[in-house]
Design a protein around this motif. Structure first.
Motif, PDB file in Angstrom:
ATOM      1  N   ASP A   1       6.243  -7.592 -11.470  1.00  0.00           N
ATOM      2  CA  ASP A   1       7.618  -7.399 -11.880  1.00  0.00           C
ATOM      3  C   ASP A   1       8.541  -8.545 -11.807  1.00  0.00           C
ATOM      4  OD1 ASP A   1       8.592  -7.324  -9.143  1.00  0.00           O
ATOM      5  OD2 ASP A   1       7.720  -5.110  -8.901  1.00  0.00           O
TER       6      ASP A   1
ATOM      7  N   THR B   1       4.157   1.672  -0.614  1.00  0.00           N
ATOM      8  CA  THR B   1       4.690   1.853  -1.953  1.00  0.00           C
ATOM      9  C   THR B   1       3.840   2.317  -3.038  1.00  0.00           C
ATOM     10  OG1 THR B   1       6.026  -0.042  -0.984  1.00  0.00           O
ATOM     11  CG2 THR B   1       6.397   0.344  -3.373  1.00  0.00           C
TER      12      THR B   1
ATOM     13  N   LYS C   1       0.818  -1.243   0.055  1.00  0.00           N
ATOM     14  CA  LYS C   1       0.031   0.010   0.056  1.00  0.00           C
ATOM     15  C   LYS C   1       0.740   1.314   0.096  1.00  0.00           C
ATOM     16  CE  LYS C   1      -2.310  -1.334   3.568  1.00  0.00           C
ATOM     17  NZ  LYS C   1      -1.806  -2.710   3.771  1.00  0.00           N
TER      18      LYS C   1
ATOM     19  N   LYS D   1       3.164  -5.908  -7.708  1.00  0.00           N
ATOM     20  CA  LYS D   1       4.386  -6.754  -7.932  1.00  0.00           C
ATOM     21  C   LYS D   1       4.402  -7.698  -9.089  1.00  0.00           C
ATOM     22  CE  LYS D   1       4.799  -6.672  -2.622  1.00  0.00           C
ATOM     23  NZ  LYS D   1       5.100  -7.230  -1.257  1.00  0.00           N
TER      24      LYS D   1
HETATM   25  P1  GDP Z   1       2.023  -2.169   2.872  1.00  0.00           P
HETATM   26  O1  GDP Z   1       2.129  -2.710   4.293  1.00  0.00           O
HETATM   27  O2  GDP Z   1       0.798  -2.621   2.363  1.00  0.00           O
HETATM   28  O3  GDP Z   1       1.986  -0.783   3.040  1.00  0.00           O
HETATM   29  O4  GDP Z   1       3.354  -2.517   2.186  1.00  0.00           O
HETATM   30  P2  GDP Z   1       4.589  -1.761   1.747  1.00  0.00           P
HETATM   31  O5  GDP Z   1       4.283  -0.912   0.582  1.00  0.00           O
HETATM   32  O6  GDP Z   1       5.460  -1.623   2.997  1.00  0.00           O
HETATM   33  O7  GDP Z   1       5.287  -2.930   0.877  1.00  0.00           O
HETATM   34  C1  GDP Z   1       5.708  -4.294   1.428  1.00  0.00           C
HETATM   35  C2  GDP Z   1       6.906  -4.775   0.823  1.00  0.00           C
HETATM   36  O8  GDP Z   1       6.715  -5.114  -0.501  1.00  0.00           O
HETATM   37  C3  GDP Z   1       7.993  -3.741   0.899  1.00  0.00           C
HETATM   38  O9  GDP Z   1       9.364  -4.500   1.097  1.00  0.00           O
HETATM   39  C4  GDP Z   1       8.120  -3.427  -0.535  1.00  0.00           C
HETATM   40  O10 GDP Z   1       9.386  -2.814  -0.943  1.00  0.00           O
HETATM   41  C5  GDP Z   1       7.549  -4.520  -1.172  1.00  0.00           C
HETATM   42  N1  GDP Z   1       6.982  -4.210  -2.562  1.00  0.00           N
HETATM   43  C6  GDP Z   1       6.016  -3.009  -2.746  1.00  0.00           C
HETATM   44  N2  GDP Z   1       5.359  -2.855  -3.901  1.00  0.00           N
HETATM   45  C7  GDP Z   1       6.350  -3.686  -4.470  1.00  0.00           C
HETATM   46  C8  GDP Z   1       6.379  -3.843  -6.057  1.00  0.00           C
HETATM   47  O11 GDP Z   1       5.644  -3.357  -6.846  1.00  0.00           O
HETATM   48  N3  GDP Z   1       7.244  -4.957  -6.451  1.00  0.00           N
HETATM   49  C9  GDP Z   1       8.213  -5.532  -5.720  1.00  0.00           C
HETATM   50  N4  GDP Z   1       8.949  -6.583  -6.144  1.00  0.00           N
HETATM   51  N5  GDP Z   1       8.158  -5.447  -4.251  1.00  0.00           N
HETATM   52  C10 GDP Z   1       7.075  -4.388  -3.720  1.00  0.00           C
END
Ligand code: GDP
Length: 363
Positions: A238, A104, A102, A236
């Motif tokens: 990618d 990110t 979220k 993700k």
């Molecule tokens: P939240 O808890 O939903 O806010 O998630 P975060 O944004 O903190 O992301 C969780 C983990 O997933 C982090 O380590 C990010 O770097 C990773 N991450 C987030 N988006 C992507 C993406 O598009 N691709 C990849 N490979 N990793 C991602």
């Protein structure tokens, strides 16, 4: 130095000398108020907010979040006054389990909006923050690029109170942000509880962030959350994960076919993207734009906002009645007594409740 135009003999267009405008707030007063940690008047907050003054906006939001009755009534006055200037933003709810990406994604979505000269407010509803002491959402360091943008306002979740109370505060904050000129509002929540319903009741578009995993993608996802979503996006997508993400998207599309048609008539879309690598972001916003054109044309947009206002009227009444009841000293004491009797099986819960309510209504 005087302008040449101010010379008596000057025949052309004139420029007035102008006067030094007095500060909107008496500086002496300001200092004193600061010292007492006191407040501005409602009109001063309103003036500041309408000018897009972020400090004033921020302080007014603090009033909304405050539990002090005098702050509450001042905040309500401010909200009432800026209400005519609100309502003009695109409100997007964003949910997903922890780790879905979220923050990110919001960083990436936000940067996309910055390129279009948008002004973005990022708010959150995080019902767990009270327990964890300190919000896990809205933390600026989680959105590194957005954190340094002039046109972004990030506000963590209000922390005190029931989910209903927290959600109401976030909703009121939306009003202030809109009045301050923010044209896009994100409301983030962790997709694990009832908070989605609260977010759903204050946004125009509800975006569900999902991950591709192993096995059955739909496992563990509450049907209710999927039914609320106007768009499901698989993050993700990618590197070596692209195929898996596409497979997950196909599964979601199939699952959505089995759902009854949505109230709006919009068919929820499923996309894959990468928040981290900024891939597929434009497509997500194209989808959101498409949704907005659709619901504005059918009239559902207005209808939904009206329904939401009605919902919040009742929510606020519920919240206030509960507060009035549970914060009454006599009732608090009485509840303790009755609770004991109920626990000791000396009184039935029904009779106990009736007795307490009788005292309350006779007050
Ligand atoms: P939240 O808890 O939903 O806010 O998630 P975060 O944004 O903190 O992301 C969780 C983990 O997933 C982090 O380590 C990010 O770097 C990773 N991450 C987030 N988006 C992507 C993406 O598009 N691709 C990849 N490979 N990793 C991602």
């Amino acid at each position: 130095m005087d302008h040449i135009e101010n010379d008596d003999k000057y025949q052309g267009l004139t420029v007035n000398k102008g006067v030094v405008s007095p500060p909107t707030v008496n500086p002496y007063l300001k200092k004193n108020l600061r010292a007492k940690k006191s407040l501005y008047s409602a009109n001063e907050y309103v003036e500041g907010i309408l000018k897009g003054d972020i400090t004033m906006l921020s302080q007014a939001v603090t009033l909304i979040e405050s539990t002090l009755p005098e702050h509450y009534s001042l905040a309500q006055e401010v909200i009432e006054k800026v209400l005519p200037y609100s309502g003009n933003s695109v409100r997007i709810g964003i949910t997903g389990v922890p780790g879905a990406g979220k923050s990110t994604s919001i960083d990436s979505f936000g940067m996309h909006l910055m390129k279009q000269n948008k002004k973005l407010a990022v708010l959150a509803i995080d019902p767990s923050s009270e327990r964890s002491k300190g919000s896990i959402l809205g933390d600026k360091t989680r959105m590194e690029r957005l954190a340094v943008q002039k046109n972004v306002f990030v506000r963590p979740s209000p922390s005190a109170g029931s989910l209903g109370g927290v959600a109401r505060k976030t909703r009121e904050t939306i009003v202030l942000c809109e009045a301050a000129g923010f044209d896009t509002v994100f409301v983030e929540t962790v997709g694990v509880g009832q908070s989605e319903t609260a977010v759903h009741s204050m946004v125009d578009f509800f975006l569900l962030i999902q991950l591709s995993g192993t096995g059955d993608e739909l496992q563990g996802i509450k049907r209710g959350i999927m039914e609320m979503a106007d768009g499901i996006v698989i993050n993700k997508a990618d590197g070596s994960n692209i195929d898996k993400a596409q497979l997950a998207a196909a599964q979601f599309r199939n699952a959505l076919h089995l759902f009854p048609p949505t109230e709006s008539g919009w068919v929820p879309k499923v996309k894959t993207y990468s928040g981290y690598f900024d891939l597929g972001i434009k497509e997500i916003f194209d989808m959101i734009d498409e949704y907005f054109s659709f619901v504005k044309e059918t009239g559902f947009f207005e209808f939904k906002r009206q329904q939401q206002s009605k919902y919040w009227m009742y929510q606020t009444i519920d919240e206030k009645i509960r507060e009035h009841f549970y914060e009454n000293e006599e009732i608090k004491q009485l509840l303790q007594e009755k609770e004991r009797l109920v626990l000791d099986s000396k009184l039935s819960s029904f009779v106990a409740a009736k007795e307490v309510l009788k005292v309350y209504y006779n007050k």
